[in-house]
Design an enzyme around this catalytic site. Structure first.
Site, PDB file in Angstrom:
ATOM      1  N   PHE A 298       0.839  -1.197   0.000  1.00 37.38           N
ATOM      2  CA  PHE A 298       0.000   0.000   0.000  1.00 37.38           C
ATOM      3  C   PHE A 298       0.870   1.241   0.000  1.00 37.38           C
ATOM      4  O   PHE A 298       1.870   1.312   0.726  1.00 37.38           O
ATOM      5  CB  PHE A 298      -0.922  -0.026   1.219  1.00 37.38           C
ATOM      6  N   CYS A 299       0.515   2.225  -0.839  1.00 33.59           N
ATOM      7  CA  CYS A 299       1.120   3.550  -0.855  1.00 33.59           C
ATOM      8  C   CYS A 299       2.642   3.451  -1.010  1.00 33.59           C
ATOM      9  O   CYS A 299       3.134   2.807  -1.936  1.00 33.59           O
ATOM     10  CB  CYS A 299       0.716   4.314   0.404  1.00 33.59           C
ATOM     11  N   LEU A 300       3.400   4.053  -0.109  1.00 33.05           N
ATOM     12  CA  LEU A 300       4.853   4.015  -0.171  1.00 33.05           C
ATOM     13  C   LEU A 300       5.389   2.592  -0.140  1.00 33.05           C
ATOM     14  O   LEU A 300       6.423   2.294  -0.752  1.00 33.05           O
ATOM     15  CB  LEU A 300       5.435   4.835   0.991  1.00 33.05           C
ATOM     16  N   SER A 329      -0.330   3.135  -5.021  1.00 31.08           N
ATOM     17  CA  SER A 329       1.124   3.324  -5.010  1.00 31.08           C
ATOM     18  C   SER A 329       1.579   4.021  -6.280  1.00 31.08           C
ATOM     19  O   SER A 329       1.154   3.673  -7.378  1.00 31.08           O
ATOM     20  CB  SER A 329       1.836   1.973  -4.899  1.00 31.08           C
TER      21      SER A 329
END
Length: 558
Positions: A298-300, A329
């Protein structure tokens, strides 16, 4: 029983005895804001400004001519949900005047001739000001506050001011009580899916969850979260836990739980998190299961997974990962929308000085930044509820997780900001290195699924779409925002999602031809995993060598 006035006085007195401390350095350069605004202000074309003024005068004439005439359609703005904003002519005029002035000012700023970063900074500052001066934020122009003040004889405002004093002296700055901090207990009522920490080093713990089915899919799942928050966004309450749902679907689930860094971790960079975190965890999962894992992130965390995939590809080790799913991401940072206001040379220099002083960026500072980007939801709604209405902060598992933030080491954030955000190094072949290995996303042969969220305020879905093409990833679009769009259990039947087999040049073209589906994207994702797996089942993997129960000590360390 203490009356409200006495209680408020006691709270204020206690709060004002606490010292208010100031930071020696700032993670941004305030002078850069003024310089950018000066350049932006000088860029306007007088003819365009005059045309906007003429249009504004026409709009205000129409406004005053119809100010007492009820309108059938009310604006879709949650701040004005109270019936009085629509039914009372006085409050309706205040609302509509504010919204009209806001629209006119945004049109004016849109005419400025600045680069993308300067434009983003102008939009950020304007939105911040407009959000702050909304009539809902003031006692005399908010009908709900007026009603409460009359009913309590003003006790709500007195206690609200006491609440403000308590928050100001807490040292956390911007509104802190968005949710009840005592509503959940990690390991009991949140992050409570049974499991064990089965491996750890100085950067992370690896959690394996207890199976609930007699047989499981041969391919285990390994989750990589971002650094800024704890892993358990995917393990909130049982009814919304993605971890529990996956385990119940017959999946062996492993989760990386990052350490909350201290000054001792100041020299841990992107390379350390990729190699000693993700790649090392992949090895442990392979050894424990005898199978090749499916990664999801998720994300970073997804950005780091993409780097890890490229590293493994360059080392001839692509076969160590079966597939990867990147949720919300970014790998191409050409379009960061309003976030580009902070990826500015002056801000980066100021941040680096700040990081050098303390060795990390604090979770409170990160929360303040995220709150400023979503001020209406994360600041001003709390101002109204906590300081004007004196309402207790409600229990919210997602907000509890959001406020349970983590620090980021100085070296990591410096290289991430400079190389990945500012220089957009991942978008170029061999633009970034890990362990002396050139990172080229085009070399990744691992099947990748990119999941974007339509209302994402952190990773704009169109930017996620653009980045997915660098990895030749499959793509789906989920509904809702950056966090809530991930936590979308099928039983809730909410948000919906879009799929499409074509990959046109732009995200807008993709959405135009995509098919919308009701409900959650979780089952669709399971179908994608099955299509890229062996289809084999193995006996459930029982844990016999746990170090400590989930969620583990790293997730509990302040």
């Amino acid at each position: 029983m203490t009356d409200p006035w006495t209680q408020a006085m006691q709270t204020m007195t206690a709060a004002m005895r606490r010292p208010v401390t100031g930071a020696a350095t700032r993670p941004y350069d305030p002078l850069a804001l003024f310089e950018s605004m000066a350049r932006f202000g000088a860029s306007f074309d007088p003819a365009q400004v005059f045309a906007l003024q003429v249009d504004a005068a026409r709009e205000w004439s129409a406004f005053w001519a119809n100010v007492w005439t009820p309108v059938a359609d009310k604006p879709k703005d949650r701040r004005f949900a109270a019936p009085a904003w629509q039914e009372d002519a006085w409050f309706r005029a205040i609302r509509d005047g504010y919204l009209l002035a806001s629209a006119q000012m945004r049109r004016l700023v849109a005419q400025g001739d600045g680069d993308a970063k300067t434009q983003a900074m102008a939009n950020f500052l304007l939105d911040g000001w407009l959000n702050a001066v909304a009539p809902t934020n003031f006692a005399m122009t908010n009908p709900a506050v007026i009603e409460k003040t009359i009913a309590t004889g003003g006790a709500n405002l007195m206690q609200g001011f006491a609440n403000l004093m308590e928050d100001v002296t807490s040292g956390k700055g911007i509104v802190t009580r968005r949710t009840d901090p005592d509503a959940f207990v990690k390991g009991e009522t949140i992050a409570a899916t049974p499991g064990q920490v089965v491996w750890q080093n100085d950067l992370c713990q690896l959690i394996q969850y207890t199976p609930t089915t007699p047989d499981v899919a041969a391919e285990p799942l390994l989750y990589v979260p971002p650094l800024v928050n704890r892993f358990y966004m995917i393990d909130l309450q049982p009814k919304s836990s993605l971890v529990k749902w996956l385990v119940d679907q017959g999946r062996t689930v492993f989760v990386v739980s990052w350490v909350n860094p201290t000054e001792a971790h100041r020299d841990k960079g992107v390379e350390d998190y990729v190699l000693d975190g993700i790649v090392a965890a992949i090895g442990v999962v392979r050894q424990r299961t005898g199978a090749t894992p499916d990664l999801f992130a998720f994300c970073l965390g997804g950005t780091l997974v993409a780097i890890a995939l490229a590293y493994l590809a360059a080392k001839g080790r692509s076969g160590e990962v079966n597939s990867a799913t990147l949720i919300g991401s970014m790998v191409d940072f050409a379009d960061m929308r309003d976030w580009s206001a902070f990826v500015h040379e002056a801000h980066l220099t100021a941040l680096e000085g700040h990081l050098e002083r303390q060795g990390f960026i604090d979770s409170v500072e990160l929360q303040q930044l995220f709150a400023a980007m979503r001020a209406n939801d994360l600041i001003w709604s709390s101002v109204v509820n906590h300081y004007l209405l004196d309402q207790a902060a409600p229990p919210s598992d997602l907000l509890y997780w959001f406020e349970d933030g983590a620090r980021i080491p100085a070296k990591f954030l410096t290289s991430y900001n400079r190389r990945l955000l500012y220089e957009n190094a991942l978008a170029r072949p061999a633009g970034f290195e890990v362990g002396g290995v050139a990172i080229d996303l085009a070399a990744v042969a691992t099947p990748v699924l990119s999941i974007a969220l339509k209302d994402d305020h952190v990773s704009a879905w169109s930017a996620v779409y653009d980045g997915s093409k660098l990895l030749r990833a499959d793509f789906i679009l989920g509904g809702s925002g950056h966090n809530a769009g991930v936590i979308n259990p099928p039983a809730a039947n909410r948000h919906g999602y879009w799929t499409g087999s074509e990959r046109p040049a732009t995200a807008a073209d993709w959405l135009e031809s995509a098919t919308r589906h009701e409900g959650s994207w979780w089952p669709h994702w399971i179908g994608w995993l099955e299509a890229h797996g062996t289809g084999k089942q193995v006996p459930a993997r029982v844990i016999t060598d746990g170090i400590e129960p989930a969620p583990g000590s790293y997730a509990k360390t302040a």
